[in-house]
Design an enzyme around this catalytic site. Structure first.
Site, PDB file in Angstrom:
ATOM      1  N   ASP A   9      33.354  31.844-111.008  1.00 51.35           N
ATOM      2  CA  ASP A   9      33.686  31.171-112.159  1.00 51.35           C
ATOM      3  C   ASP A   9      32.893  31.807-113.312  1.00 51.35           C
ATOM      4  OD1 ASP A   9      34.502  29.067-113.976  1.00 51.35           O
ATOM      5  OD2 ASP A   9      32.579  28.220-113.801  1.00 51.35           O
ATOM      6  N   SER A  10      33.223  31.370-114.643  1.00 51.65           N
ATOM      7  CA  SER A  10      32.331  31.813-115.801  1.00 51.65           C
ATOM      8  C   SER A  10      30.876  31.494-115.609  1.00 51.65           C
ATOM      9  CB  SER A  10      32.990  31.492-117.015  1.00 51.65           C
ATOM     10  OG  SER A  10      33.128  30.096-116.996  1.00 51.65           O
ATOM     11  N   TYR A  41      34.279  31.586-121.012  1.00 51.11           N
ATOM     12  CA  TYR A  41      35.455  32.507-120.901  1.00 51.11           C
ATOM     13  C   TYR A  41      36.638  31.928-121.851  1.00 51.11           C
ATOM     14  CZ  TYR A  41      33.937  35.281-116.952  1.00 51.11           C
ATOM     15  OH  TYR A  41      33.488  36.055-116.042  1.00 51.11           O
ATOM     16  N   GLY A  42      36.600  30.650-122.157  1.00 55.63           N
ATOM     17  CA  GLY A  42      37.579  29.814-122.995  1.00 55.63           C
ATOM     18  C   GLY A  42      37.952  30.631-124.028  1.00 55.63           C
ATOM     19  N   CYS A  72      38.026  28.973-111.551  1.00 52.14           N
ATOM     20  CA  CYS A  72      38.046  29.247-112.823  1.00 52.14           C
ATOM     21  C   CYS A  72      39.473  28.989-113.556  1.00 52.14           C
ATOM     22  CB  CYS A  72      37.239  30.063-113.421  1.00 52.14           C
ATOM     23  SG  CYS A  72      37.293  30.479-115.264  1.00 52.14           S
ATOM     24  N   ASN A  73      39.775  27.808-114.389  1.00 54.82           N
ATOM     25  CA  ASN A  73      41.196  27.698-114.773  1.00 54.82           C
ATOM     26  C   ASN A  73      41.503  29.018-115.621  1.00 54.82           C
ATOM     27  OD1 ASN A  73      42.368  24.720-114.008  1.00 54.82           O
ATOM     28  ND2 ASN A  73      40.162  24.833-114.168  1.00 54.82           N
ATOM     29  N   THR A  74      40.460  29.169-116.499  1.00 53.61           N
ATOM     30  CA  THR A  74      40.983  30.304-117.561  1.00 53.61           C
ATOM     31  C   THR A  74      41.167  31.497-116.763  1.00 53.61           C
ATOM     32  OG1 THR A  74      39.227  28.860-118.852  1.00 53.61           O
ATOM     33  CG2 THR A  74      39.815  31.131-119.839  1.00 53.61           C
ATOM     34  N   GLU A 151      27.215  23.832-119.609  1.00 53.59           N
ATOM     35  CA  GLU A 151      26.461  25.088-119.040  1.00 53.59           C
ATOM     36  C   GLU A 151      24.987  24.718-119.467  1.00 53.59           C
ATOM     37  OE1 GLU A 151      26.810  27.921-117.510  1.00 53.59           O
ATOM     38  OE2 GLU A 151      28.607  27.184-117.002  1.00 53.59           O
ATOM     39  N   CYS A 183      39.609  22.389-116.422  1.00 48.97           N
ATOM     40  CA  CYS A 183      38.575  23.162-116.181  1.00 48.97           C
ATOM     41  C   CYS A 183      37.504  22.813-115.280  1.00 48.97           C
ATOM     42  CB  CYS A 183      37.823  23.247-117.803  1.00 48.97           C
ATOM     43  SG  CYS A 183      36.457  24.215-117.734  1.00 48.97           S
ATOM     44  N   THR A 184      37.056  23.701-114.716  1.00 46.13           N
ATOM     45  CA  THR A 184      36.111  23.196-113.434  1.00 46.13           C
ATOM     46  C   THR A 184      34.785  22.596-113.876  1.00 46.13           C
ATOM     47  OG1 THR A 184      35.628  25.703-113.016  1.00 46.13           O
ATOM     48  CG2 THR A 184      37.219  24.461-111.670  1.00 46.13           C
ATOM     49  N   HIS A 185      34.556  22.896-115.166  1.00 46.39           N
ATOM     50  CA  HIS A 185      33.029  22.352-115.825  1.00 46.39           C
ATOM     51  C   HIS A 185      33.601  20.860-115.765  1.00 46.39           C
ATOM     52  CE1 HIS A 185      32.092  26.669-116.613  1.00 46.39           C
ATOM     53  NE2 HIS A 185      31.032  26.026-117.054  1.00 46.39           N
TER      54      HIS A 185
HETATM   55  N1  DGL Z   1      35.280  26.858-115.755  1.00 45.11           N
HETATM   56  C1  DGL Z   1      36.015  27.357-116.486  1.00 45.11           C
HETATM   57  C2  DGL Z   1      37.581  26.795-116.482  1.00 45.11           C
HETATM   58  O1  DGL Z   1      38.027  26.373-115.351  1.00 45.11           O
HETATM   59  C3  DGL Z   1      35.866  28.248-117.685  1.00 45.11           C
HETATM   60  C4  DGL Z   1      34.992  27.654-118.969  1.00 45.11           C
HETATM   61  C5  DGL Z   1      34.523  28.558-119.792  1.00 45.11           C
HETATM   62  O2  DGL Z   1      34.062  29.576-119.464  1.00 45.11           O
HETATM   63  O3  DGL Z   1      35.208  28.521-120.773  1.00 45.11           O
HETATM   64  O4  DGL Z   1      38.249  27.308-117.164  1.00 45.11           O
END
Ligand code: DGL
Length: 269
Positions: A9-10, A41-42, A72-74, A151, A183-185
């Site tokens: 993931d990011s 990463y978004g 990571c979805n992105t 984060e 988003c996995t966050h």
């Molecule tokens: N956790 C990530 C996702 O699922 C990325 C969040 C990010 O880095 O912007 O998209």
């Protein structure tokens, strides 16, 4: 040596998938990479996210993993096809499992999706949802403040409530009965999101469904680890290791050690 499931993931977001993998598949060894030096990463252009994802996969492949999970979805939205074409092990993303979980849950056929700018712009969830159920109605909203907030290790309290409330305001009054945490966050913020959205909206995290899919794939390929083994997981991060460690240990409720990674190639930041 036990072959691991490599998860990336990011930043700390993919730990939500790691936690489910540890719960559902306790005998499996996990190697995790959080690219905290370049998170989030978004807001980044798709090409940059693809480059970073490829770089992490190249790093992880040296450990000979049996599977790669882009948690990571992105990155899933823009890089999964390229990564699949570049490695010989199965590669799993988090978008299809999340979409499937939502389809199983919705009664009204009206679903909300929240994610990073990159994920929402890609329309990957709409596509995944409509591939399964063509008439589904989708309300999507990007929430650029949420992943950076997580984060920092902030998942509760007044500040978290305020940021979540502000981010989800465009979805108020929409007739959705479930909300995909795209988003996995975001599962770190589940109690706050749930408080903001109220009891009539079911929150969908792709973590459970992704872990189930990992299990199915490994089972059908005869690659599940033997039970009775206690795996020693490995965690890597490209940024400040102490904060990552604190968040990871709080979330996973276990002691871990972190190996910091300094990229040897130029960072595009
Ligand atoms: N956790 C990530 C996702 O699922 C990325 C969040 C990010 O880095 O912007 O998209």
């Amino acid at each position: 040596m036990q072959q691991a499931i490599a998860i990336l993931d990011s930043g700390v977001g993919g730990l939500t998938v790691v936690k489910e993998v540890m719960r559902q598949l306790p005998q499996e060894k996990v190697i995790y990479f959080g690219d905290t030096a370049r998170s989030p990463y978004g807001p980044r252009p798709a090409d940059e996210v693809r480059t970073f994802t490829k770089q992490i996969v190249d790093y992880l492949i040296q450990f000979n993993p049996k599977m790669i999970v882009i948690a990571c979805n992105t990155a899933t939205a823009v890089a999964i096809d390229e990564i699949r074409a570049s490695v010989s092990v199965p590669v799993l993303g988090v978008i299809s499992p999340g979409a499937r979980a939502a389809i199983k849950t919705t009664r009204s056929g009206v679903v909300g999706v929240i994610g990073t700018e990159g994920t929402i712009r890609s329309k990957a969830y709409e596509q995944a949802l409509r591939t399964i159920s063509p008439n589904i109605q989708v309300y999507s909203e990007s929430c650029p403040l949420l992943a950076p907030f997580v984060e920092k290790g902030l998942f509760q309290g007044d500040e978290a409530f305020h940021v979540v409330e502000q981010s989800l305001r465009p979805l108020y009054g929409k007739p959705i009965d479930c909300l995909i945490l795209g988003c996995t966050h975001y599962p770190f913020l589940t109690p706050v999101i749930s408080r903001v959205m109220g009891p009539d909206v079911t929150l969908i995290s792709s973590a459970d469904e992704t872990a189930r899919e990992i299990s199915t794939i490994l089972y059908h390929r005869g690659m599940l680890a033997a039970s009775g083994v206690t795996p020693i997981h490995q965690f890597f991060c490209s940024g400040e290791p102490e904060l990552f460690k604190r968040i990871a240990q709080t979330w996973l409720r276990e002691q871990i050690s972190i190996t910091p990674v300094v990229w040897q190639v130029p960072n595009i930041i």
